[in-house]
Design a protein around this motif. Sequence first.
Motif, PDB file in Angstrom:
ATOM      1  N   TYR A   1       0.799  -1.180   0.005  1.00 13.95           N
ATOM      2  CA  TYR A   1      -0.002   0.063   0.023  1.00 13.95           C
ATOM      3  C   TYR A   1       1.052   1.104  -0.202  1.00 13.95           C
TER       4      TYR A   1
ATOM      5  N   TYR B   1      -3.597   0.307  -3.060  1.00 15.35           N
ATOM      6  CA  TYR B   1      -3.009  -0.884  -3.201  1.00 15.35           C
ATOM      7  C   TYR B   1      -2.385  -1.097  -4.459  1.00 15.35           C
TER       8      TYR B   1
ATOM      9  N   LYS C   1      -8.925  -3.464  -3.437  1.00 16.62           N
ATOM     10  CA  LYS C   1      -8.289  -3.269  -2.004  1.00 16.62           C
ATOM     11  C   LYS C   1      -8.187  -1.749  -1.819  1.00 16.62           C
ATOM     12  N   SER C   2      -8.174  -0.932  -2.576  1.00 16.46           N
ATOM     13  CA  SER C   2      -8.321   0.436  -2.389  1.00 16.46           C
ATOM     14  C   SER C   2      -9.527   1.220  -1.825  1.00 16.46           C
TER      15      SER C   2
END
Length: 287
Positions: free
Chosen positions: A12, A25, A73-74
């Motif tokens: 990240y 991410y 995943k962000s």
Amino acid sequence: MSAYVEPMIGRYVHVDIGGEMHRIYFEENGAGIPLVCLHTAGSDARQWRHLLADAEFAKHFRIIAFDMPWHGKSNPPASWTGEEYQLTTARYTETIRAFCKALKLDKPVVMGCSIGGRIVLNLAIDHAAEFRALIGLEAADFQAPWYDTTWLNRPDVHGGEVCAALVSGLIAPQGPQAARTETLWGYKQGGPGVFKGDLYFYRVDGDLRGRVENIDTDVCPLFLLTGEYDFSCTPEDTKRTAAAIRGAHVTIMEQLGHFPMSENPEQFRRYIEPVLAQIVASAKATG
């Protein structure tokens, strides 16, 4: 079959976008020329996993793929309170430039697909000097909408399945079934309203007609590759766009649709390999 570990590493990075920090991410593999890969609307950077794991490409490129905020995943920014997400040209451009700056990438190559291909054109218009080369997959200055976005964020339908159904016909029939399923799986997992918000950029705010003529390929080479089965960004759309850009390189990819890097990675490799080889050769020639 024996177990093995793929070479890419996920991390990240905290990036300032619009005066607020975003936790983004990204995955990367390789060393050399930075190659930043942009995913399609409503999906995430898993679309690039085959390119990321390509040992030959990784010899010459630091391959990086990141999830846009709200994707994969962000997460959305901490200040988000549930208001409708809408991607704009300015926000998209700022996000890419901020990400590259945060990783201190020197003259990266940026390759984007679909909305990523559209924003590549905007980078070429306004920020060409920051990049070594720009690659637009399924890219054109504008496409007339062929879908009803009101179905993409409703409480009475499964948003992910509707998104996947909408794009399913854009995959060429020659693609392996497993790759087709994987491509659509990413759409089924998208956050509520994210695909619709991305299409605001694609349908409305990102209209680049009348602006691509300002692209100077002497400043930054531009490569446009479009699948022959893509009826969203058709080969004719890409050719029309390229006709207005002096020096643009155009390739129509056989047996590929709108998601070439994920729907049929081996076929896509046949087309992207000579493009990347040309970028490497140019880098060596200029030192």
